[in-house]
Design a protein around this motif. Sequence first.
Motif, PDB file in Angstrom:
ATOM      1  N   LYS A  25      -9.037   3.070  -2.195  1.00 13.87           N
ATOM      2  CA  LYS A  25      -9.584   3.530  -3.484  1.00 13.87           C
ATOM      3  C   LYS A  25     -10.149   2.352  -4.275  1.00 13.87           C
ATOM      4  O   LYS A  25     -11.261   2.423  -4.800  1.00 13.87           O
ATOM      5  CB  LYS A  25      -8.484   4.221  -4.285  1.00 13.87           C
ATOM      6  CG  LYS A  25      -8.874   4.605  -5.701  1.00 13.87           C
ATOM      7  CD  LYS A  25      -9.376   6.008  -5.798  1.00 13.87           C
ATOM      8  CE  LYS A  25      -9.651   6.388  -7.236  1.00 13.87           C
ATOM      9  NZ  LYS A  25      -9.940   7.793  -7.430  1.00 13.87           N
ATOM     10  N   PHE A  26      -9.380   1.266  -4.365  1.00 14.13           N
ATOM     11  CA  PHE A  26      -9.817   0.126  -5.166  1.00 14.13           C
ATOM     12  C   PHE A  26     -11.115  -0.450  -4.611  1.00 14.13           C
ATOM     13  O   PHE A  26     -12.076  -0.686  -5.358  1.00 14.13           O
ATOM     14  CB  PHE A  26      -8.725  -0.944  -5.191  1.00 14.13           C
ATOM     15  CG  PHE A  26      -8.951  -2.024  -6.225  1.00 14.13           C
ATOM     16  CD1 PHE A  26      -8.320  -1.947  -7.455  1.00 14.13           C
ATOM     17  CD2 PHE A  26      -9.772  -3.102  -5.960  1.00 14.13           C
ATOM     18  CE1 PHE A  26      -8.522  -2.933  -8.418  1.00 14.13           C
ATOM     19  CE2 PHE A  26      -9.988  -4.096  -6.915  1.00 14.13           C
ATOM     20  CZ  PHE A  26      -9.355  -4.002  -8.148  1.00 14.13           C
ATOM     21  N   MET A  27     -11.154  -0.691  -3.319  1.00 16.40           N
ATOM     22  CA  MET A  27     -12.335  -1.302  -2.708  1.00 16.40           C
ATOM     23  C   MET A  27     -13.554  -0.393  -2.776  1.00 16.40           C
ATOM     24  O   MET A  27     -14.670  -0.838  -3.065  1.00 16.40           O
ATOM     25  CB  MET A  27     -12.041  -1.670  -1.247  1.00 16.40           C
ATOM     26  CG  MET A  27     -11.060  -2.800  -1.082  1.00 16.40           C
ATOM     27  SD  MET A  27     -11.666  -4.355  -1.801  1.00 16.40           S
ATOM     28  CE  MET A  27     -10.414  -5.483  -1.199  1.00 16.40           C
ATOM     29  N   MET A  33      -9.571   2.709 -10.733  1.00 19.79           N
ATOM     30  CA  MET A  33      -8.638   3.596 -10.036  1.00 19.79           C
ATOM     31  C   MET A  33      -8.552   4.989 -10.658  1.00 19.79           C
ATOM     32  O   MET A  33      -7.905   5.879 -10.111  1.00 19.79           O
ATOM     33  CB  MET A  33      -7.244   2.966 -10.011  1.00 19.79           C
ATOM     34  CG  MET A  33      -7.159   1.662  -9.225  1.00 19.79           C
ATOM     35  SD  MET A  33      -7.478   1.877  -7.470  1.00 19.79           S
ATOM     36  CE  MET A  33      -5.983   2.698  -6.939  1.00 19.79           C
ATOM     37  N   PHE A  40      -9.294  -8.597  -1.917  1.00 22.44           N
ATOM     38  CA  PHE A  40      -8.119  -7.994  -1.299  1.00 22.44           C
ATOM     39  C   PHE A  40      -6.847  -8.455  -2.010  1.00 22.44           C
ATOM     40  O   PHE A  40      -5.931  -7.666  -2.246  1.00 22.44           O
ATOM     41  CB  PHE A  40      -8.077  -8.372   0.181  1.00 22.44           C
ATOM     42  CG  PHE A  40      -6.921  -7.788   0.932  1.00 22.44           C
ATOM     43  CD1 PHE A  40      -6.746  -6.415   1.021  1.00 22.44           C
ATOM     44  CD2 PHE A  40      -5.998  -8.606   1.568  1.00 22.44           C
ATOM     45  CE1 PHE A  40      -5.680  -5.867   1.715  1.00 22.44           C
ATOM     46  CE2 PHE A  40      -4.926  -8.066   2.261  1.00 22.44           C
ATOM     47  CZ  PHE A  40      -4.769  -6.706   2.340  1.00 22.44           C
ATOM     48  N   PHE A  77      -9.174  -2.123 -14.319  1.00 24.42           N
ATOM     49  CA  PHE A  77      -8.830  -1.845 -12.922  1.00 24.42           C
ATOM     50  C   PHE A  77      -8.127  -0.496 -12.807  1.00 24.42           C
ATOM     51  O   PHE A  77      -8.454   0.314 -11.931  1.00 24.42           O
ATOM     52  CB  PHE A  77      -7.898  -2.929 -12.369  1.00 24.42           C
ATOM     53  CG  PHE A  77      -8.546  -4.281 -12.189  1.00 24.42           C
ATOM     54  CD1 PHE A  77      -9.922  -4.424 -12.226  1.00 24.42           C
ATOM     55  CD2 PHE A  77      -7.771  -5.416 -11.980  1.00 24.42           C
ATOM     56  CE1 PHE A  77     -10.526  -5.677 -12.056  1.00 24.42           C
ATOM     57  CE2 PHE A  77      -8.354  -6.663 -11.804  1.00 24.42           C
ATOM     58  CZ  PHE A  77      -9.727  -6.791 -11.850  1.00 24.42           C
ATOM     59  N   PHE A 132      -2.529  -5.872  -7.979  1.00 29.56           N
ATOM     60  CA  PHE A 132      -2.466  -4.645  -8.770  1.00 29.56           C
ATOM     61  C   PHE A 132      -1.368  -3.727  -8.241  1.00 29.56           C
ATOM     62  O   PHE A 132      -0.604  -3.135  -9.007  1.00 29.56           O
ATOM     63  CB  PHE A 132      -3.826  -3.937  -8.732  1.00 29.56           C
ATOM     64  CG  PHE A 132      -3.891  -2.681  -9.550  1.00 29.56           C
ATOM     65  CD1 PHE A 132      -3.987  -2.734 -10.926  1.00 29.56           C
ATOM     66  CD2 PHE A 132      -3.851  -1.431  -8.940  1.00 29.56           C
ATOM     67  CE1 PHE A 132      -4.035  -1.575 -11.688  1.00 29.56           C
ATOM     68  CE2 PHE A 132      -3.900  -0.263  -9.691  1.00 29.56           C
ATOM     69  CZ  PHE A 132      -3.995  -0.337 -11.065  1.00 29.56           C
ATOM     70  N   LEU A 175      -4.033   2.917  -2.391  1.00 27.17           N
ATOM     71  CA  LEU A 175      -4.388   1.725  -3.156  1.00 27.17           C
ATOM     72  C   LEU A 175      -5.639   1.026  -2.636  1.00 27.17           C
ATOM     73  O   LEU A 175      -6.671   0.991  -3.320  1.00 27.17           O
ATOM     74  CB  LEU A 175      -3.212   0.738  -3.153  1.00 27.17           C
ATOM     75  CG  LEU A 175      -3.464  -0.660  -3.728  1.00 27.17           C
ATOM     76  CD1 LEU A 175      -3.868  -0.591  -5.192  1.00 27.17           C
ATOM     77  CD2 LEU A 175      -2.233  -1.541  -3.545  1.00 27.17           C
ATOM     78  N   GLN A 176      -5.549   0.477  -1.448  1.00 31.66           N
ATOM     79  CA  GLN A 176      -6.612  -0.399  -0.943  1.00 31.66           C
ATOM     80  C   GLN A 176      -7.943   0.314  -0.789  1.00 31.66           C
ATOM     81  O   GLN A 176      -8.984  -0.168  -1.248  1.00 31.66           O
ATOM     82  CB  GLN A 176      -6.179  -0.999   0.401  1.00 31.66           C
ATOM     83  CG  GLN A 176      -7.140  -2.037   0.957  1.00 31.66           C
ATOM     84  CD  GLN A 176      -6.620  -2.626   2.261  1.00 31.66           C
ATOM     85  OE1 GLN A 176      -5.428  -2.559   2.559  1.00 31.66           O
ATOM     86  NE2 GLN A 176      -7.503  -3.204   3.054  1.00 31.66           N
ATOM     87  N   ARG A 233     -17.736  -9.323  -3.940  1.00 31.10           N
ATOM     88  CA  ARG A 233     -16.640  -8.610  -4.593  1.00 31.10           C
ATOM     89  C   ARG A 233     -15.822  -9.550  -5.486  1.00 31.10           C
ATOM     90  O   ARG A 233     -15.471  -9.194  -6.619  1.00 31.10           O
ATOM     91  CB  ARG A 233     -15.724  -7.992  -3.541  1.00 31.10           C
ATOM     92  CG  ARG A 233     -16.302  -6.776  -2.835  1.00 31.10           C
ATOM     93  CD  ARG A 233     -15.432  -6.391  -1.654  1.00 31.10           C
ATOM     94  NE  ARG A 233     -15.790  -5.092  -1.086  1.00 31.10           N
ATOM     95  CZ  ARG A 233     -15.301  -4.621   0.059  1.00 31.10           C
ATOM     96  NH1 ARG A 233     -14.425  -5.355   0.748  1.00 31.10           N
ATOM     97  NH2 ARG A 233     -15.660  -3.432   0.513  1.00 31.10           N
ATOM     98  N   ASN A 273       0.829  -1.210   0.000  1.00 28.67           N
ATOM     99  CA  ASN A 273       0.000   0.000   0.000  1.00 28.67           C
ATOM    100  C   ASN A 273       0.863   1.260   0.000  1.00 28.67           C
ATOM    101  O   ASN A 273       0.607   2.208  -0.752  1.00 28.67           O
ATOM    102  CB  ASN A 273      -0.910   0.005   1.240  1.00 28.67           C
ATOM    103  CG  ASN A 273      -2.207  -0.748   1.022  1.00 28.67           C
ATOM    104  OD1 ASN A 273      -2.950  -0.475   0.083  1.00 28.67           O
ATOM    105  ND2 ASN A 273      -2.479  -1.715   1.884  1.00 28.67           N
ATOM    106  N   THR A 286      -6.422  -6.589  -5.233  1.00 26.54           N
ATOM    107  CA  THR A 286      -5.920  -5.241  -4.949  1.00 26.54           C
ATOM    108  C   THR A 286      -4.414  -5.250  -4.730  1.00 26.54           C
ATOM    109  O   THR A 286      -3.684  -4.409  -5.279  1.00 26.54           O
ATOM    110  CB  THR A 286      -6.618  -4.665  -3.698  1.00 26.54           C
ATOM    111  OG1 THR A 286      -8.032  -4.752  -3.849  1.00 26.54           O
ATOM    112  CG2 THR A 286      -6.226  -3.220  -3.480  1.00 26.54           C
TER     113      THR A 286
END
Length: 420
Positions: free
Chosen positions: A252-254, A400, A368, A395, A374, A249-250, A295, A238, A371
């Motif tokens: 925003k992606f989730m 993102m 997760f 993605f 990525f 990262l985490q 998810r 992250n 993520t």
Amino acid sequence: MAEVEDKESTSSWASTGTWASSTRASWPAVFCVPQFSYDAELKLQQANSVYVANAITLTPEPKLKSAILNGLVEEIVRYKVYATDKEMEQVAHSLIKKHPCLTEPGSVTGCAGWKTSVKYKLANYRTRLRRLGCPEVTVNSLKLKPSGKSSAAYGVKKPKRAEVNFCPTYPSGETEESLENMRKSLLSDVKKKNNREAVKMKMEKTFAYRRHEVVQNAPMVDDFMTRWPALFEVSEVNAEFKRITTIPLQSKFMSQLDVYSEKLLKMFQERGGELGRRLKSVMAPICDGDLDVRRACILKAVCVYLGEDSDNLVKEYVGLDERSKTAIEETTVGIYVIKDHAASVEPEDTGIVLEGVKVLWDLENVAFAVTMLFGLMYAMNLSYPVELRYTFEVFQKIFMEMNGDKLSNKALSFKNRLFQ
């Protein structure tokens, strides 16, 4: 409109080193034309008044034009030293919007010549930066090209996926030797308990050194993991992603995945034919109502919708026998899920494989893991796998929102359906 080279002096940005990547920010949605020198601004103000009154454009003399180009380039390198054609056009449009007197008669856009001039000026500026040792530019010097590949254009290493800090300069006062010593101390630090803050500080300080290694040498994952074991932890993946892109990262992606989930489900349900049947099969476990399962199903369905095989992203194994171990070791890029039984709800292990090496394991769930995968693509400067190139493009550019203005036809079609 020919570019005029300024021979007087190297700009303050280059001479003071303030172009260092620590000052970098993401490319703005609207490029702000900076204030030029006092006399240049005075001439432009007078010319703008004449343009408003009589629609007479200004043909700037070499000194004025040079001041304008220098100012624009110094503003550009606040964000990047390699700008795209579209970004150059954005700069030129912003210039004539702020100073309409510089509009070019006879030009379709009114600024085509300015775009060309800025492009050449930036190229000349990179030459200056190379002489000063700016790593983002020196990494592409001819002496670093492979033997037999003497072309300056061959294999240019530059940000291609919205990296803000692609190949940054070393921290002030640090050398390659001092940073290598710090890397060695990290090897023992990661083994100590309750030492997270010390590891975090040293990982932050060695970021530029690590990026040079990744960008210039493209090391094998196994070797890099041995040299930088601290990087292969969730918190550092992250942190490294944010250092490179300035984007979390985490979270925003989730959050983006959840924001788009209802629209995505609707897209998948509306699809008919063989693709619709495959999507229905992938989405079947959603009936359980678990958020993590939901998810994971959506992410797999994105692959299928884009015409790619979701097994290339997430592969499930029942038990860890020799056959499963061999399959994992033969995986170039992917996520593995190991279950005790085919009907098991909770997996025994979920992890990430790069070049046949398990780099992360015991992850919370598939979404997760995706993520983190990525994020590792950026941390290791890896190309997206060919068999999942559209999935990772979605993605990056849609979820993102990184470089989302330029999409492949397949990703553009996906986006249009998502937002219709």
